[in-house]
Design a protein around this motif. Structure first.
Motif, PDB file in Angstrom:
ATOM      1  N   UNK A  84      39.179  12.460 -35.473  1.00 38.07           N
ATOM      2  CA  UNK A  84      40.247  12.114 -36.404  1.00 38.07           C
ATOM      3  C   UNK A  84      40.724  10.691 -36.229  1.00 38.07           C
ATOM      4  N   UNK A  85      41.795  10.327 -36.978  1.00 39.36           N
ATOM      5  CA  UNK A  85      42.216   8.920 -37.058  1.00 39.36           C
ATOM      6  C   UNK A  85      43.100   8.453 -35.892  1.00 39.36           C
ATOM      7  N   UNK A 167      43.851   4.444 -44.373  1.00 36.57           N
ATOM      8  CA  UNK A 167      44.370   3.342 -43.543  1.00 36.57           C
ATOM      9  C   UNK A 167      43.816   3.486 -42.125  1.00 36.57           C
ATOM     10  N   UNK A 168      43.844   2.365 -41.393  1.00 38.15           N
ATOM     11  CA  UNK A 168      43.218   2.309 -40.084  1.00 38.15           C
ATOM     12  C   UNK A 168      43.864   3.308 -39.116  1.00 38.15           C
ATOM     13  N   UNK A 169      43.094   3.634 -38.050  1.00 35.50           N
ATOM     14  CA  UNK A 169      43.555   4.639 -37.083  1.00 35.50           C
ATOM     15  C   UNK A 169      44.839   4.225 -36.362  1.00 35.50           C
ATOM     16  N   UNK A 170      45.556   5.218 -35.891  1.00 33.82           N
ATOM     17  CA  UNK A 170      46.676   4.980 -34.973  1.00 33.82           C
ATOM     18  C   UNK A 170      46.077   4.550 -33.638  1.00 33.82           C
ATOM     19  N   UNK A 171      46.572   3.444 -33.059  1.00 34.35           N
ATOM     20  CA  UNK A 171      46.078   3.000 -31.744  1.00 34.35           C
ATOM     21  C   UNK A 171      47.145   3.310 -30.696  1.00 34.35           C
ATOM     22  N   UNK A 185      49.527   4.746 -37.633  1.00 35.30           N
ATOM     23  CA  UNK A 185      48.481   5.262 -38.526  1.00 35.30           C
ATOM     24  C   UNK A 185      48.788   6.692 -38.911  1.00 35.30           C
ATOM     25  N   UNK A 186      47.754   7.418 -39.345  1.00 35.05           N
ATOM     26  CA  UNK A 186      47.973   8.761 -39.889  1.00 35.05           C
ATOM     27  C   UNK A 186      48.402   9.764 -38.820  1.00 35.05           C
TER      28      UNK A 186
END
Ligand code: AMP
Ligand code: MG
Length: 309
Positions: A84-85, A167-171, A185-186
């Protein structure tokens, strides 16, 4: 230019660079253990070397192969949100190239969910893959976006249709064992604290903790502003969310991220609509921010960065 999964894997194994679809945005992938491939990614994007890349894996065992140890909180997040993201940042093993990490002692790792990405990674991974756009330009959520910015500069593209999340991944990293969000992110802060049973999450804002997080990022070419103008100028556009503002009829072009004010739908539409407005030959365009909760925070983060000059 357009490649099958097998052909893409073959090119990647030989050190080529290929744009691949993931559920977040299209990534520009290269073999994580081939420094020539990594250097090609930076060159194609015009990305500075201090901005580290995310390594993409398809199996948990590869995570153990890249980082020195996996603390309990990281394990819990991986169990809950992978594939997942979500990107996890942990101390790297020596074999992870400093080119990937921008010289940092940590590496960012993600297991994507999109089946095409997983199939390619299984055949040719792990893969280092930043978003498949030019540095500081809008992220790509369709093959058309990739062709427009990188066509001719890369060894091919795998067409996987639209990116579902958009939208880009949660870091997320860890400081004193507590989760710190370097990029929203998501997977939201609320979801992370619920999974870990902790009181709150930190926000990593310093350039040191996540060097790629520049203020200006994800930019359209057309001047772009947050908020509504008191007088609507000629030939300008509006990116709305939910109910349209009273003055919407005065804009030359209006796109709505989500008429029913759904932030998940808004995220999936975000880059496509920014690309669309950017191609309308407007003098400028405006956007209203979303309510600042959950995914709304991540979308607002991208909108604010897109409006920075
Ligand atoms: P992109 O590949 O374009 O989605 O950007 C990846 C982003 O992940 C970078 O710009 C950094 O902000 C973040 N990142 C990657 N590696 C690290 C790391 N080792 N520590 C902190 N943040 C990282
Ligand atoms: Mg990027």
């Amino acid at each position: 230019m357009f490649l099958s999964i097998d052909k893409a894997a073959e090119i990647l194994k030989k050190g080529g660079i290929v744009a691949i679809p993931t559920e977040t945005v299209y990534g520009l992938a290269g073999n994580a253990f081939n420094e020539t491939a990594i250097a090609k990614i930076f060159a194609a994007k015009g990305r500075p070397y201090f901005d580290p890349l995310i390594v993409h894996i398809a199996e948990f065992s590869k995570f153990e192969d890249l980082v020195t140890e996996i603390p309990e909180n990281a394990k819990l997040l991986a169990e809950k949100f992978w594939p997942g993201p979500l990107t996890l940042v942990l101390p790297k093993k020596e074999k992870v190239s400093n080119l990937i990490t921008g010289g940092l002692s940590t590496v960012a790792v993600r297991m994507p969910k999109k089946q095409i990405a997983r199939d390619i990674i299984k055949l040719a991974g792990p893969l280092a893959a930043p978003s498949a756009n030019m540095f500081q330009r809008l992220s790509p959520t369709s093959v058309e976006h990739v062709v427009e910015q990188l066509g001719g500069k890369i060894d091919g593209i795998v067409d996987g249709g639209a990116c579902e999340v958009g939208i880009e991944s949660t870091v997320v990293g860890f400081e004193n064992n507590m989760p710190v969000i370097y990029r929203p992110g998501a997977v939201t802060g609320e979801m992370i604290v619920e999974c870990l049973g902790v009181g709150s999450w930190g926000v990593g804002s310093s350039k040191l903790s996540s060097p790629g997080l520049l203020k200006k990022h994800y930019c359209p070419s057309t001047p772009f502003f947050i908020g509504l103008p008191s007088e609507v100028p000629k030939n300008c556009g509006l990116l709305a969310f939910g109910e349209l503002p009273v003055k919407s009829g005065e804009f030359a072009e209006v796109l709505n991220l989500s008429e029913k004010a759904c932030s998940t739908e808004a995220a999936a539409n975000l880059y496509g609509m920014l690309h669309k407005l950017d191609s309308c030959k407007l003098d400028k365009f405006f956007a209203t921010l979303l309510p600042p909760a959950g995914l709304g925070n991540a979308i607002n983060d991208r909108l604010i960065k897109a409006s920075c000059r």
